[in-house]
Design a protein around this motif. Structure first.
Motif, PDB file in Angstrom:
ATOM      1  N   LYS A  88      -2.751  55.718  61.067  1.00 33.46           N
ATOM      2  CA  LYS A  88      -3.044  56.024  62.461  1.00 33.46           C
ATOM      3  C   LYS A  88      -1.791  55.826  63.305  1.00 33.46           C
ATOM      4  O   LYS A  88      -0.856  55.148  62.877  1.00 33.46           O
ATOM      5  N   PRO A  89      -1.789  56.411  64.520  1.00 32.67           N
ATOM      6  CA  PRO A  89      -0.590  56.256  65.340  1.00 32.67           C
ATOM      7  C   PRO A  89      -0.330  54.795  65.721  1.00 32.67           C
ATOM      8  O   PRO A  89      -1.258  53.994  65.764  1.00 32.67           O
ATOM      9  N   ASN A  90       0.918  54.509  65.993  1.00 30.94           N
ATOM     10  CA  ASN A  90       1.296  53.179  66.492  1.00 30.94           C
ATOM     11  C   ASN A  90       1.017  52.081  65.462  1.00 30.94           C
ATOM     12  O   ASN A  90       0.777  50.930  65.820  1.00 30.94           O
ATOM     13  N   ALA A  98      -3.000  42.946  64.614  1.00 34.36           N
ATOM     14  CA  ALA A  98      -4.193  42.652  63.814  1.00 34.36           C
ATOM     15  C   ALA A  98      -3.976  41.405  62.963  1.00 34.36           C
ATOM     16  O   ALA A  98      -4.843  40.529  62.901  1.00 34.36           O
ATOM     17  N   THR A  99      -2.803  41.310  62.340  1.00 36.16           N
ATOM     18  CA  THR A  99      -2.565  40.123  61.519  1.00 36.16           C
ATOM     19  C   THR A  99      -2.500  38.874  62.392  1.00 36.16           C
ATOM     20  O   THR A  99      -2.941  37.803  61.986  1.00 36.16           O
TER      21      THR A  99
ATOM     22  N   VAL B 356     -10.066  45.660  69.228  1.00 36.39           N
ATOM     23  CA  VAL B 356      -9.285  46.536  70.102  1.00 36.39           C
ATOM     24  C   VAL B 356      -8.152  47.193  69.319  1.00 36.39           C
ATOM     25  O   VAL B 356      -7.909  48.393  69.434  1.00 36.39           O
ATOM     26  N   THR B 357      -7.480  46.396  68.466  1.00 38.49           N
ATOM     27  CA  THR B 357      -6.363  46.994  67.724  1.00 38.49           C
ATOM     28  C   THR B 357      -6.845  48.014  66.709  1.00 38.49           C
ATOM     29  O   THR B 357      -6.188  49.016  66.491  1.00 38.49           O
ATOM     30  N   LEU B 358      -7.991  47.731  66.080  1.00 38.76           N
ATOM     31  CA  LEU B 358      -8.424  48.650  65.034  1.00 38.76           C
ATOM     32  C   LEU B 358      -8.952  49.953  65.622  1.00 38.76           C
ATOM     33  O   LEU B 358      -8.710  51.019  65.079  1.00 38.76           O
ATOM     34  N   PHE B 359      -9.655  49.866  66.738  1.00 40.49           N
ATOM     35  CA  PHE B 359     -10.340  51.058  67.215  1.00 40.49           C
ATOM     36  C   PHE B 359      -9.673  51.699  68.413  1.00 40.49           C
ATOM     37  O   PHE B 359      -9.850  52.885  68.637  1.00 40.49           O
ATOM     38  N   ALA B 360      -8.935  50.928  69.200  1.00 38.59           N
ATOM     39  CA  ALA B 360      -8.278  51.520  70.364  1.00 38.59           C
ATOM     40  C   ALA B 360      -6.791  51.620  70.075  1.00 38.59           C
ATOM     41  O   ALA B 360      -6.195  50.694  69.550  1.00 38.59           O
ATOM     42  N   ARG B 361      -6.254  52.783  70.425  1.00 40.59           N
ATOM     43  CA  ARG B 361      -4.845  52.990  70.115  1.00 40.59           C
ATOM     44  C   ARG B 361      -3.959  52.149  71.015  1.00 40.59           C
ATOM     45  O   ARG B 361      -2.932  51.676  70.626  1.00 40.59           O
ATOM     46  N   ASN B 362      -4.366  52.016  72.256  1.00 38.93           N
ATOM     47  CA  ASN B 362      -3.515  51.275  73.188  1.00 38.93           C
ATOM     48  C   ASN B 362      -4.362  50.415  74.113  1.00 38.93           C
ATOM     49  O   ASN B 362      -4.409  50.638  75.316  1.00 38.93           O
ATOM     50  N   GLY B 363      -5.034  49.442  73.537  1.00 41.89           N
ATOM     51  CA  GLY B 363      -5.736  48.464  74.348  1.00 41.89           C
ATOM     52  C   GLY B 363      -7.004  49.016  74.998  1.00 41.89           C
ATOM     53  O   GLY B 363      -7.342  50.187  74.867  1.00 41.89           O
TER      54      GLY B 363
END
Lengths: 292, 513
Positions: A88-90, A98-99, B356-363
């Protein structure tokens, strides 16, 4: 340098090398800065402690439990922080966050479950010591050095010889290229995470011979592992070893000559100076290729 | 309003045409032009909007292009008022923490988002400034306005020292270096006798809260209002740096450093300038911190605290001011108001962060953009899945057609043809062959009616070459002056056969369409 400093420096070098190689391999093959390495470390310590209290204090049980827990936590990190977002992007920033979140949650979970009290691990190498001339070397120091040198040797040989090692090295060089020649990124990444988790577990058992197991026990090893991996140049195993030796011996020398409270100060000053002269770490070349 | 009065029979309903939901709108009477209020000394207006004609009921209305200012105002007013209305000490201290951390996070966002420098030393700049100003205040008795001023200076100097290596070291290596600086500061502060190693912090500095109010509700309210003003000031700085020249230069550099350089943009200098500005602001915050808490504590340098602050800006969304503020709000709310839950609240924060990190690209604040992008993607997927066109305009074609009746006509035509295709059977053709003229079954009549209604373009018609004996089929072009062309060159001697041949050709075209 007296024999004692040499020995403790060697011991620290070995443990830091194990931690840093884990961080470094994950970075170069998965493109993820694993900030949950500290949690892996702490969880492996608890796993070993729990197994020792359940199944007896033999060295085999402690090692097996520590390494297995570490590998399991590695799988958890793989599922949570890699599997869903790696295409995925970014991705690099998101994986890092995440970590970090996993680390935060994991440490608090350990705190919640086991409480803040420190737990001792059984001395797997026994309490005795050997004399080399007029220098006394404890079994745990000797065991740590022998054990980690052995494991690292086997690991490097495995990486160099085996088919799986070839896949991991291909992924370290260029994940896209590896995928193009038919290497499954997901499978290889799983192996990398299991491997680095197991290494962190081993380091946890080895380091817990001198320190205690506690929820926050992972923080210092994480910082040290990161420092060493970055200092050596992310993605370079040789660099990580050189970095580990520098940091380990700096720590041992400072502790014996200046006093324990100056260890971090000296280490970071050294790192700042080295980074100013070699901005990508001691042997950091791969990083250039890793950036898009 | 005037338009509605002309419509006696239809009450002004919320949606006159279509089934879209009702949106609140500001109606314009038309007597008076829309008055634009400008921000003094600039050509900007306060709100970006324009007068448009509502296409559905043809009334004039004011359309707000950018609704964010309204949200900002509403949110900030709520954030200012609610803690004061609640009035408990817990709410006020939590709110003050929120405002203070928001201010810090805004400046950090400037460093990470705008300048693209991954620095972890933000809190350390605040800490250094807080410690030094507190120490100066205790030793030399300087008052709090001087503390703020000196704090800014200290921040500037500290920022310059940390920022210089950023020109050479990039990315994670700089993060490591700043982490080293933080750790150095912490170890130094914890061990130094001057900075209160024995008391776990340095206390006794001058404060802007009057002595009589200290640790009482009025004092806390004053502290909160001051912290809120600080946050507003930082929002202003963020806006000025990120939205103006420096921000634009760096936005170009973020796209591609090489092309920015080729355009003559000295992005390294811009980066360093932004870092210095934010460091000076952070120094100011440090002075404020010392003046609010009457000192400083080593927690300013702890890695855990840095991680918590990072969690705040990550949850909100990197690179946007509202992200820093909202993220800080969420985390501070969880952290300060649910203290009885112990470690669980950090697990919840971690879960939010992970989700938020897994599902939202930017917060969290980036979800809207992401959703719009997702919706567009799905739209175009559906569009490309549709292989059959059949005369109906596809959405991208439809947007080009000015006369919207055309679109509906073509859609109707397509549906009609789809239906007629089901009616065409061998029996129907046989019926027509037997009796091309005269009364027909319902199905045949419908098909024939459709053929009759077709336009003149490419229409098969019968041409009588010799009365009652020679017929041939021609195709009209539908354009004046261009003669029709021969269809197949076959000459029919019987009129019924010829009519049936035309019918067959038309049926063929219908079935092919």
């Amino acid at each position: 340098m007296d024999m004692f400093t040499l020995m403790s420096g060697l011991q620290l070098t070995c443990i830091y090398a194990i931690l840093a190689i884990g961080v470094s391999i994950i970075w170069s093959s998965l493109g993820m800065l694993n900030l949950a390495h500290g949690f892996t470390f702490a969880a492996a310590g608890y796993g070993a402690w729990w197994a020792a209290s359940m199944f007896g204090k033999s060295a085999l049980v402690v090692f097996a439990a520590g390494i297995t827990t570490g590998a399991l936590v590695g799988v958890v990190i793989y599922v949570l922080a890699f599997l869903y977002i790696y295409d995925k992007p970014n991705y690099p920033v998101r994986a890092l966050i995440a970590t970090m979140a996993i680390n935060m949650m994991g440490v608090q979970l350990l705190m919640w479950w086991f409480g803040p009290r420190m737990k001792p691990l059984p001395k797997v190498f026994g309490f005795g010591s050997v004399k080399f001339g007029d220098v006394v070397v404890t079994y745990s120091q000797l065991g740590t050095v022998v054990c980690s040198v052995g494991v690292l040797g086997i690991l490097l040989a495995w990486l160099g010889i085996s088919r799986r090692g070839l896949e991991i090295r291909a992924m370290m060089q260029n994940p896209e290229g590896a995928a193009l020649v038919g290497i499954s990124l997901r499978k290889t990444a799983l192996w990398v995470m299991i491997l680095s988790g197991a290494l962190a577990g081993l380091a946890a058992v080895l380091l817990s011979q001198t320190f205690f197991v506690s929820p926050y026990a992972g923080l210092q090893p994480l910082i040290k592992g990161l420092i060493v991996a970055l200092l050596g140049g992310l993605g370079s195993i040789g660099g990580a070893m050189i970095g580990a030796a520098m940091v380990g011996f700096a720590e041992a020398l400072t502790a014996s000559h200046l006093g324990g409270q100056y260890v971090l100060m000296v280490q970071f000053t050294m790192i700042i100076i080295i980074l100013l002269f070699r901005p990508r770490g001691i042997s950091g070349l791969l990083d250039e290729a890793r950036e898009e | 309003m005037a338009m509605e009065n002309q419509r006696p029979h239809s009450a002004p309903s919320a949606s006159l045409v279509g089934h879209r939901s009702w949106f609140p709108r500001i109606r314009l009477t038309g007597q008076r032009d829309l008055k634009r209020y400008r921000i003094p000394l600039t050509r900007r207006t306060w709100f970006q909007g324009r007068a448009v004609v509502n296409p559905r009921d043809l009334t004039r209305q004011y359309k707000l292009d950018d609704k964010r200012p309204w949200f900002w105002i509403a949110g900030l007013v709520a954030a200012l008022i609610i803690p004061i209305l609640v009035g408990t000490n817990l709410a006020l201290t939590a709110a003050t923490t929120f405002a203070l951390y928001s201010a810090i996070n805004l400046m950090w966002m400037l460093v990470i988002g705008t300048a693209g420098i991954f620095s972890l030393a933000t809190l350390a700049v605040v800490g250094a400034s807080a410690y030094l100003t507190a120490w100066l205040s205790i030793e030399f008795g300087i008052t709090w306005p001087v503390m703020l001023l000196l704090g800014t200076l200290i921040g500037l100097v500290f920022g310059a020292i940390i920022g210089l290596p950023a020109l050479r070291i990039d990315g994670l290596y700089f993060a490591l270096l700043t982490m080293g600086v933080v750790e150095l500061c912490r170890v130094y502060v914890v061990q130094s006798r001057t900075f209160g190693s024995a008391t776990g912090g340095l206390y006794g500095a001058d404060t802007f809260i009057p002595v009589a109010w200290q640790l009482k509700t009025p004092g806390l309210i004053l502290g909160y209002v001051a912290a809120f003003a600080l946050m507003l000031a930082m929002l202003g700085i963020y806006r000025l740096v990120n939205g103006q020249r420096l921000g634009l230069l760096l936005a170009t550099a973020r796209e591609s450093e090489a092309s920015a350089e080729a355009l003559g943009i000295n992005y390294q200098l811009a980066r360093f300038t932004v870092f210095l500005i934010s460091s000076a602001a952070l120094g100011f915050i440090g002075g404020f911190y010392a003046a609010y808490f009457k000192g400083a504590s080593p927690s300013l340098f702890s890695i855990d605290q840095v991680m918590l602050l990072f969690a705040m800006i990550v949850i909100g969304g990197l690179g946007r001011a509202e992200g820093a503020v909202v993220g800080t709000g969420i985390v501070v709310l969880l952290d300060k108001l649910f203290t009885e839950f112990g470690p669980i609240r950090f697990i919840v924060i971690g879960l939010i962060m992970l989700g938020v990190t897994l599902f939202a690209r930017n917060g969290l604040l980036g979800i809207r953009d992401q959703f719009i992008e997702f919706r567009n993607k799905k739209k175009s997927e559906r569009r490309s899945e549709r292989t059959e066109k059949g005369g109906e305009p596809l959405p991208e074609e439809a947007s080009e057609i000015r006369d919207k009746d055309q679109i509906y006509f073509r859609r109707f035509d397509k549906n009609l043809r789809d239906h007629l295709k089901t009616l065409v059977t061998p029996e129907l053709i046989e019926e027509h062959r037997i009796k091309p003229l005269g009364q027909h079954s319902d199905a045949l009549e419908r098909v024939l009616n459709y053929f009759r209604g077709a336009g003149g373009e490419n229409k098969y018609v019968l041409y009588e070459m010799k009365a009652n004996t020679e017929y041939k089929i021609i195709v009209t072009t539908g354009e004046k002056g261009i003669p029709p062309r021969d269809a197949d060159g076959i000459v029919y001697t019987n009129k019924n056969d010829a009519l049936h041949a035309v019918f067959l050709k038309r049926v063929q075209d219908l079935m092919d369409s």
